[in-house]
Every structure is written in C-alpha cells, then in structure tokens.
Design a protein around this motif. Structure first.
Motif, PDB file in Angstrom:
ATOM      1  N   SER A 208      -4.110  21.068 -12.838  1.00 29.19           N
ATOM      2  CA  SER A 208      -4.526  22.449 -12.560  1.00 29.19           C
ATOM      3  C   SER A 208      -4.954  22.700 -11.126  1.00 29.19           C
ATOM      4  O   SER A 208      -4.705  23.776 -10.578  1.00 29.19           O
ATOM      5  N   THR A 209      -5.604  21.733 -10.502  1.00 30.37           N
ATOM      6  CA  THR A 209      -6.297  21.992  -9.237  1.00 30.37           C
ATOM      7  C   THR A 209      -6.063  20.866  -8.239  1.00 30.37           C
ATOM      8  O   THR A 209      -6.071  19.693  -8.597  1.00 30.37           O
ATOM      9  N   PHE A 210      -5.874  21.235  -6.969  1.00 30.51           N
ATOM     10  CA  PHE A 210      -5.792  20.247  -5.904  1.00 30.51           C
ATOM     11  C   PHE A 210      -7.180  19.689  -5.632  1.00 30.51           C
ATOM     12  O   PHE A 210      -8.097  20.429  -5.273  1.00 30.51           O
ATOM     13  N   GLN A 211      -7.342  18.378  -5.830  1.00 27.07           N
ATOM     14  CA  GLN A 211      -8.589  17.688  -5.511  1.00 27.07           C
ATOM     15  C   GLN A 211      -8.227  16.367  -4.834  1.00 27.07           C
ATOM     16  O   GLN A 211      -7.812  15.416  -5.493  1.00 27.07           O
ATOM     17  N   TYR A 212      -8.383  16.348  -3.520  1.00 32.30           N
ATOM     18  CA  TYR A 212      -8.003  15.179  -2.732  1.00 32.30           C
ATOM     19  C   TYR A 212      -8.790  13.961  -3.216  1.00 32.30           C
ATOM     20  O   TYR A 212     -10.021  13.969  -3.238  1.00 32.30           O
ATOM     21  N   PHE A 213      -8.066  12.893  -3.607  1.00 27.71           N
ATOM     22  CA  PHE A 213      -8.715  11.748  -4.230  1.00 27.71           C
ATOM     23  C   PHE A 213      -8.053  10.462  -3.750  1.00 27.71           C
ATOM     24  O   PHE A 213      -6.916  10.156  -4.107  1.00 27.71           O
ATOM     25  N   ASN A 214      -8.771   9.704  -2.927  1.00 24.88           N
ATOM     26  CA  ASN A 214      -8.208   8.498  -2.322  1.00 24.88           C
ATOM     27  C   ASN A 214      -7.689   7.502  -3.350  1.00 24.88           C
ATOM     28  O   ASN A 214      -6.604   6.930  -3.193  1.00 24.88           O
ATOM     29  N   VAL A 215      -8.463   7.265  -4.398  1.00 26.65           N
ATOM     30  CA  VAL A 215      -8.126   6.200  -5.334  1.00 26.65           C
ATOM     31  C   VAL A 215      -6.821   6.496  -6.072  1.00 26.65           C
ATOM     32  O   VAL A 215      -6.146   5.580  -6.558  1.00 26.65           O
ATOM     33  N   GLY A 216      -6.432   7.766  -6.144  1.00 25.19           N
ATOM     34  CA  GLY A 216      -5.145   8.094  -6.738  1.00 25.19           C
ATOM     35  C   GLY A 216      -3.998   7.373  -6.054  1.00 25.19           C
ATOM     36  O   GLY A 216      -3.031   6.938  -6.697  1.00 25.19           O
ATOM     37  N   TYR A 217      -4.094   7.216  -4.746  1.00 20.21           N
ATOM     38  CA  TYR A 217      -3.044   6.508  -4.000  1.00 20.21           C
ATOM     39  C   TYR A 217      -3.190   4.989  -4.124  1.00 20.21           C
ATOM     40  O   TYR A 217      -2.223   4.259  -3.905  1.00 20.21           O
ATOM     41  N   ASP A 218      -4.377   4.509  -4.488  1.00 17.20           N
ATOM     42  CA  ASP A 218      -4.507   3.094  -4.835  1.00 17.20           C
ATOM     43  C   ASP A 218      -3.738   2.815  -6.131  1.00 17.20           C
ATOM     44  O   ASP A 218      -3.074   1.784  -6.266  1.00 17.20           O
ATOM     45  N   VAL A 219      -3.827   3.749  -7.066  1.00 13.98           N
ATOM     46  CA  VAL A 219      -3.074   3.617  -8.319  1.00 13.98           C
ATOM     47  C   VAL A 219      -1.581   3.588  -8.018  1.00 13.98           C
ATOM     48  O   VAL A 219      -0.833   2.757  -8.572  1.00 13.98           O
ATOM     49  N   LEU A 220      -1.122   4.469  -7.125  1.00 10.37           N
ATOM     50  CA  LEU A 220       0.295   4.511  -6.783  1.00 10.37           C
ATOM     51  C   LEU A 220       0.766   3.208  -6.160  1.00 10.37           C
ATOM     52  O   LEU A 220       1.917   2.790  -6.357  1.00 10.37           O
ATOM     53  N   SER A 221      -0.103   2.534  -5.424  1.00 11.87           N
ATOM     54  CA  SER A 221       0.294   1.250  -4.832  1.00 11.87           C
ATOM     55  C   SER A 221       0.542   0.197  -5.913  1.00 11.87           C
ATOM     56  O   SER A 221       1.417  -0.663  -5.762  1.00 11.87           O
ATOM     57  N   VAL A 222      -0.223   0.266  -6.995  1.00 10.00           N
ATOM     58  CA  VAL A 222       0.007  -0.655  -8.112  1.00 10.00           C
ATOM     59  C   VAL A 222       1.320  -0.302  -8.814  1.00 10.00           C
ATOM     60  O   VAL A 222       2.065  -1.186  -9.253  1.00 10.00           O
ATOM     61  N   VAL A 223       1.634   1.002  -8.897  1.00  8.95           N
ATOM     62  CA  VAL A 223       2.926   1.417  -9.443  1.00  8.95           C
ATOM     63  C   VAL A 223       4.062   0.833  -8.603  1.00  8.95           C
ATOM     64  O   VAL A 223       5.043   0.304  -9.145  1.00  8.95           O
ATOM     65  N   VAL A 224       3.939   0.918  -7.284  1.00 12.62           N
ATOM     66  CA  VAL A 224       4.952   0.345  -6.388  1.00 12.62           C
ATOM     67  C   VAL A 224       5.119  -1.142  -6.669  1.00 12.62           C
ATOM     68  O   VAL A 224       6.246  -1.658  -6.756  1.00 12.62           O
ATOM     69  N   GLN A 225       4.013  -1.837  -6.824  1.00 15.52           N
ATOM     70  CA  GLN A 225       4.071  -3.280  -7.096  1.00 15.52           C
ATOM     71  C   GLN A 225       4.765  -3.574  -8.422  1.00 15.52           C
ATOM     72  O   GLN A 225       5.652  -4.434  -8.499  1.00 15.52           O
ATOM     73  N   ASN A 226       4.375  -2.868  -9.469  1.00 18.51           N
ATOM     74  CA  ASN A 226       4.912  -3.155 -10.793  1.00 18.51           C
ATOM     75  C   ASN A 226       6.394  -2.806 -10.917  1.00 18.51           C
ATOM     76  O   ASN A 226       7.150  -3.492 -11.609  1.00 18.51           O
ATOM     77  N   VAL A 227       6.817  -1.746 -10.236  1.00 16.75           N
ATOM     78  CA  VAL A 227       8.214  -1.328 -10.315  1.00 16.75           C
ATOM     79  C   VAL A 227       9.109  -2.187  -9.425  1.00 16.75           C
ATOM     80  O   VAL A 227      10.216  -2.570  -9.816  1.00 16.75           O
ATOM     81  N   SER A 228       8.619  -2.496  -8.212  1.00 18.29           N
ATOM     82  CA  SER A 228       9.442  -3.255  -7.252  1.00 18.29           C
ATOM     83  C   SER A 228       9.383  -4.763  -7.465  1.00 18.29           C
ATOM     84  O   SER A 228      10.272  -5.490  -7.028  1.00 18.29           O
ATOM     85  N   GLY A 229       8.314  -5.231  -8.122  1.00 18.22           N
ATOM     86  CA  GLY A 229       8.134  -6.666  -8.286  1.00 18.22           C
ATOM     87  C   GLY A 229       7.622  -7.351  -7.030  1.00 18.22           C
ATOM     88  O   GLY A 229       7.634  -8.576  -6.934  1.00 18.22           O
ATOM     89  N   LYS A 230       7.144  -6.558  -6.065  1.00 15.64           N
ATOM     90  CA  LYS A 230       6.618  -7.103  -4.812  1.00 15.64           C
ATOM     91  C   LYS A 230       5.202  -6.592  -4.583  1.00 15.64           C
ATOM     92  O   LYS A 230       4.838  -5.517  -5.065  1.00 15.64           O
ATOM     93  N   LYS A 231       4.410  -7.346  -3.837  1.00 16.70           N
ATOM     94  CA  LYS A 231       3.115  -6.835  -3.408  1.00 16.70           C
ATOM     95  C   LYS A 231       3.341  -5.568  -2.594  1.00 16.70           C
ATOM     96  O   LYS A 231       4.329  -5.449  -1.864  1.00 16.70           O
ATOM     97  N   TYR A 232       2.411  -4.633  -2.715  1.00 17.15           N
ATOM     98  CA  TYR A 232       2.540  -3.384  -1.967  1.00 17.15           C
ATOM     99  C   TYR A 232       2.769  -3.652  -0.484  1.00 17.15           C
ATOM    100  O   TYR A 232       3.662  -3.057   0.143  1.00 17.15           O
ATOM    101  N   GLU A 233       1.974  -4.553   0.068  1.00 26.65           N
ATOM    102  CA  GLU A 233       2.067  -4.842   1.509  1.00 26.65           C
ATOM    103  C   GLU A 233       3.444  -5.367   1.881  1.00 26.65           C
ATOM    104  O   GLU A 233       4.004  -5.013   2.930  1.00 26.65           O
ATOM    105  N   ASP A 234       4.027  -6.227   1.044  1.00 24.35           N
ATOM    106  CA  ASP A 234       5.361  -6.777   1.318  1.00 24.35           C
ATOM    107  C   ASP A 234       6.429  -5.699   1.191  1.00 24.35           C
ATOM    108  O   ASP A 234       7.385  -5.654   1.985  1.00 24.35           O
ATOM    109  N   TYR A 235       6.290  -4.836   0.190  1.00 23.97           N
ATOM    110  CA  TYR A 235       7.275  -3.771   0.001  1.00 23.97           C
ATOM    111  C   TYR A 235       7.311  -2.848   1.226  1.00 23.97           C
ATOM    112  O   TYR A 235       8.393  -2.514   1.737  1.00 23.97           O
ATOM    113  N   ILE A 236       6.138  -2.425   1.672  1.00 30.32           N
ATOM    114  CA  ILE A 236       6.066  -1.515   2.819  1.00 30.32           C
ATOM    115  C   ILE A 236       6.633  -2.181   4.079  1.00 30.32           C
ATOM    116  O   ILE A 236       7.343  -1.550   4.873  1.00 30.32           O
ATOM    117  N   GLN A 237       6.324  -3.445   4.257  1.00 28.94           N
ATOM    118  CA  GLN A 237       6.827  -4.166   5.425  1.00 28.94           C
ATOM    119  C   GLN A 237       8.357  -4.190   5.435  1.00 28.94           C
ATOM    120  O   GLN A 237       9.002  -3.880   6.446  1.00 28.94           O
TER     121      GLN A 237
END
Length: 521
Positions: A208-237
C-alpha cells in the motif's frame, strides 16, 4: 582561402551517411547561398556547443566551464571544512570530467580512483542483480519471497506469505524501521538479518505505501544467493563489477583498505575528526559497497546506455525499462522522476550522489568522505546543487548561500560552553538549597524539585518529537539514540549536558525532601 564545404561531397546520399550533396546539379549562386548558410549554421553550432550543457556521446560535444567547477568545489570545501571530494561527469559513452579534491587521509591526495563507501547507492546493484535473474527466467518479481527463502517470516505469519519480490524492490512491503527494533552486530550475515525480521511488525498494509526499508534489500541479497547458487558478493563481482571494469570496487573492506580506501570523517563542534567507518556485513547489499568516482562513472554510463558498456550488456532494453519503472516514485534501487534517475547514499563518514539525466545522455557522480549528519543535509546538498548547476547550465548559486556546517559547529560549541557554565552554577547552588528550602512552603519545595525534572524532559520530548516528525516511518528511538552519538556527537553532548545535570539536581532535591532534611528545625 575559404573553400565551400559542398565541394567535398562526391557521391549521392547513402543510408547512414550525413549531409552528402555531390552528384546533384546545383546552380552556382544557389551553391554559394547554401555554402553561406552552411557556414553560418556551423558557426552557431560551434558557439552553442561551448555553452550547451547537454551531454551527447563524445567528449567534444559536452561542454561546461571546468574552472568554474574547480572554483565552486574548492569554495564549498573551504566553507564547510570538507576533507575530500571526487567527481565524475559522463556522457552516454565517455567520461567528460574526472577529478579528486582534498585529502583521502594520512597525507594521501583524493583521486577519482580512491575507494569510498557509497551507502544506499548499493541498493541499485542489488536491484540490477534481481533484474538479471528475472531476465534469465530464474525468478518472477510477483512471486512470494517465501518461494525463494522458505523460512522468511515477519511477526505476522499470514502476512509473511503475502510479501513479494516486487514489494521489497519498491519498498512497499509494509515493513519499516519503526516496526523493526533489532540491532545486529557488524559481523552478522545477511541471513541473520532476514531471520531477525521474525519480530518485525508491519507499519502499513502490504503493497500500500512506500516505506524506505534497508533490510528489505538484505532479504533480496539472500534471494540472489539462493537463486544463483553464489554468495551475493561473488555474484555482483562476476556479473556487474567485472563486465563494467569496476576494478576498484569492493564488498570486502580489507581489500578496499589494501587498495587505498579513504579515511572517513565526522565532526565535533565544527572541527573535522577522523572516525572509524563501520562495515555491516549483513547490509553490504543495502549500503556498504565501496567504489570510486571512476568506477561509478562506468556504472552510470551503462545505466544511461541501455545497459551497455564497451560491448558488454548487463540487461536487455526491455529489462532496463523494468529496472527504471517506478512504483510510487521508486524503481529497482533507483528513485525515478521525469528526466532524472538518481539514488545516492549516506554512511556514517561518507556521502554519495549518482544522478543520471537520460534526456541529456549524461550523469554526475559525486563522492565525499565526510559523514556528519549536518553534512548530509546541509553541506553535501549545497555542493551537489552547484555542481549540477554548472554541468547542466543552470543558474549557479553563490558559495556564500546557505549555512556553513563548520560555523554551525562553532556556534554549538559557544552555546555548550555557556550551558556548561550555567549547569555548574546550578549544581554549586545546591550547597545552600536545604537551608533555603526550610523556609519554603511544601508546595514551593515540590514545584522547585519538579522543575528540575520537567524542563529537561520537555526539551528531550521536543527534540525527539521533531526527529520523529522528520523521519516519519523511519524513526526508531533505540537506533536514533545510537546513531546520534556516532553521527552527531556534539548534539549528543548538548543533549546530555542540557538534561543530566538537571536530573541529578532533581534526584538530589527529591532525596532531601523525602529524607526530611528540608523540614524546619
């Protein structure tokens, strides 16, 4: 001798060639008139190219006064006592201007290759990683987060299943700092952060509402890890930094320090002081990537050029449109306005601006190694406003306009010293308070004691109510108290000095009242 430009054209017009005339039978007088017109247009275009701030695709077509930029930045650094700045200005395919100013600490000059923390600009890399995985068909933006992190949950079990990838990307999950009071250690992982959300209460309905929330992007980093099979840091690199030749960009502060990480600075009553920059491992994806003005220029050019950088394409044009499609003004890690895409970030000791102007095919990157809270809201905006004005050809504000953070600090120091003298005087006056109170009525004794509690309490309530009103859904009392001592240490001293001595007096007076020392002998 001046030769008519038309004489050089030998063949009829061809697809992809520009302004070809030879091969047509043109009357001599007409040729001369066209020649004069051509020369006049060429002169006018050449004249306007110097003053026109519109970025095209080459260095020669983007012009602004570099001397004016130097003077403005130097003036602002002197005005506010800023230690170091690095800047990049780009067209769609070229770096137009690249320079460092001041110091990176320890006697080192600031350069465009000096690494600095880029704060919440880090979110745009996480959004890009998610967009890549969507493009590859490995996840869907409207899928529930629990599809990719089965153990993901917030305080409300039913609500946990409703939060989607898109909700986190666009900060519409209903989560906010107000409803999440957990404080994690710096070495906590992104998975630790996600598990901590089990106690998070929603402060708005999901979606419903825009509420800027840092930890939401921490969750997304775990999604990146689980989907790609790589650590977030390695994927971005591998999928972002390497294709963009971001050779001085890091997720590991140890590597960054080995390669010249800038010292970060804060303030204490206007005086600049070096300060340790925390590195929160769990929040790299939301605010703790380290980069340089030059590397971020590579990144901003790719974002402005349909995902392309030197033949490498990070996303298709369709996926780039998805990346920048706003939901309540926010894309996938970017704020989006008409003709302006931006984010930036702020750490405890650093400030970042990355602004892209798609209609002009240009961007500005500005990194500052100063992170005092007043700098984030006063000096940094002043600096960027002037830089933007020079680059885009707008009216340049005077360096003298606006408050000086340095002078604000000095003013606070004078006030704190005066307050300190006043509080010492009040504490010393306690020595005769019992004798004076013996001659007062009970009502006056109670009023005098109550005032010692009431005044500082009112002051603190006013301060925190104003902070809460300003931060809104991002207000978290515990977090704000901790951050105040880190990012506004002089304001913290002012609060302590303005309240603790009064409370001490109040408790001493209360003890004397209760113990009967103020009764008449």
């Amino acid at each position: 001798m001046v030769t008519c430009p038309l004489d050089q054209f030998k063949t009829p017009p061809l697809m992809g060639e520009s302004f070809v005339f030879k091969g047509y039978d043109v009357d001599m007088m007409v040729r001369h008139r066209i020649c004069i017109l051509f020369t006049a247009i060429t002169f006018m275009v050449g004249l306007s190219a110097w003053t026109m701030p519109v970025g095209a695709e080459t260095v020669s077509s983007v012009r602004f006064e570099a001397d004016a930029l130097d003077a403005y930045i130097s003036g602002q650094m002197e005005k506010h006592g800023i230690q170091g700045i690095s800047i990049a200005v780009t067209s769609k395919k070229e770096i137009i201007f690249l320079k460092g100013y001041g110091t990176a600490g320890d006697g080192r000059p600031m350069t465009p290759q000096t690494p600095m923390y880029i704060g919440s600009q880090s979110k745009s890399f996480t959004g890009l990683a998610i967009a890549q995985l969507i493009e590859q068909g490995r996840l869907k933006p409207n899928d529930a987060v629990q599809k990719y992190i089965p153990w993901f949950k917030v305080a409300d079990e039913e609500t946990s299943a409703k939060i989607t990838i898109n909700h986190l990307l666009h900060h519409t999950s209903g989560l906010s700092e107000t409803g999440f009071t957990v404080s994690l250690p710096e070495d906590a992982t992104n998975e630790d952060a996600v598990r901590a959300l089990a106690s998070a209460e929603l402060t708005a309905p999901v979606g419903s509402t825009f509420q800027y929330f840092n930890v939401g992007y921490d969750v997304l980093s775990v999604v990146v890890q689980n989907v790609s099979g790589k650590k977030y840091e390695d994927y971005i690199q591998q999928n972002v930094f390497d294709p963009l030749e971001m050779t001085h960009t890091y997720t590991d502060p140890v590597l960054a320090r080995e390669n010249g990480l800038s010292q970060g600075y804060s303030r204490f009553f206007g005086f600049t002081v070096p300060q340790r920059q925390p590195h929160r491992v769990f929040e790299v994806s939301a605010g703790y990537i380290i980069s340089t003005a030059e590397d971020m220029a590579h990144y901003s050019m790719a974002m402005d050029n349909s995902g392309f950088y030197k033949g490498n394409q990070l996303l298709t044009v369709k996926s780039m449109d998805m990346l920048f499609a706003p939901v309540q003004g926010y894309g996938m890690g970017w704020f989006v306005e008409q003709g302006h895409i931006f984010h930036g970030g702020a750490n405890e000791t650093f400030k970042t601006y990355v602004d892209i102007y798609p209609l002009r095919d240009m961007s500005i990157v500005l990194l500052i190694n100063q992170g005092y809270m007043f700098d984030h809201y006063i000096s940094a905006p002043q600096i960027f406003e002037g830089v933007e004005a020079i680059v885009l050809g707008r009216v340049l504000p005077s360096v003298a306009e606006g408050w000086s953070v340095k002078q604000i600090g000095w003013g606070l120091l004078v006030f704190v010293l005066a307050l300190g003298i006043f509080q010492i005087r009040n504490l010393l006056s306690l020595r005769g308070w019992v004798e004076r109170a013996r001659n007062w009525s009970n009502g006056k004794k109670i009023r005098d004691t109550a005032i010692s509690f009431l005044i500082p309490t009112i002051i603190l309530i006013v301060i925190f109510s104003q902070v809460k009103a300003y931060l809104g859904y991002r207000f978290n009392f515990t977090y704000q108290m901790v951050m105040m001592f880190r990012t506004l240490p002089d304001i913290a001293v002012l609060m302590v000095l303005g309240s603790v001595p009064d409370y001490v007096q109040g408790f001493v007076k209360l003890f004397w009242l209760v113990s009967g020392k103020t009764r008449k002998i």
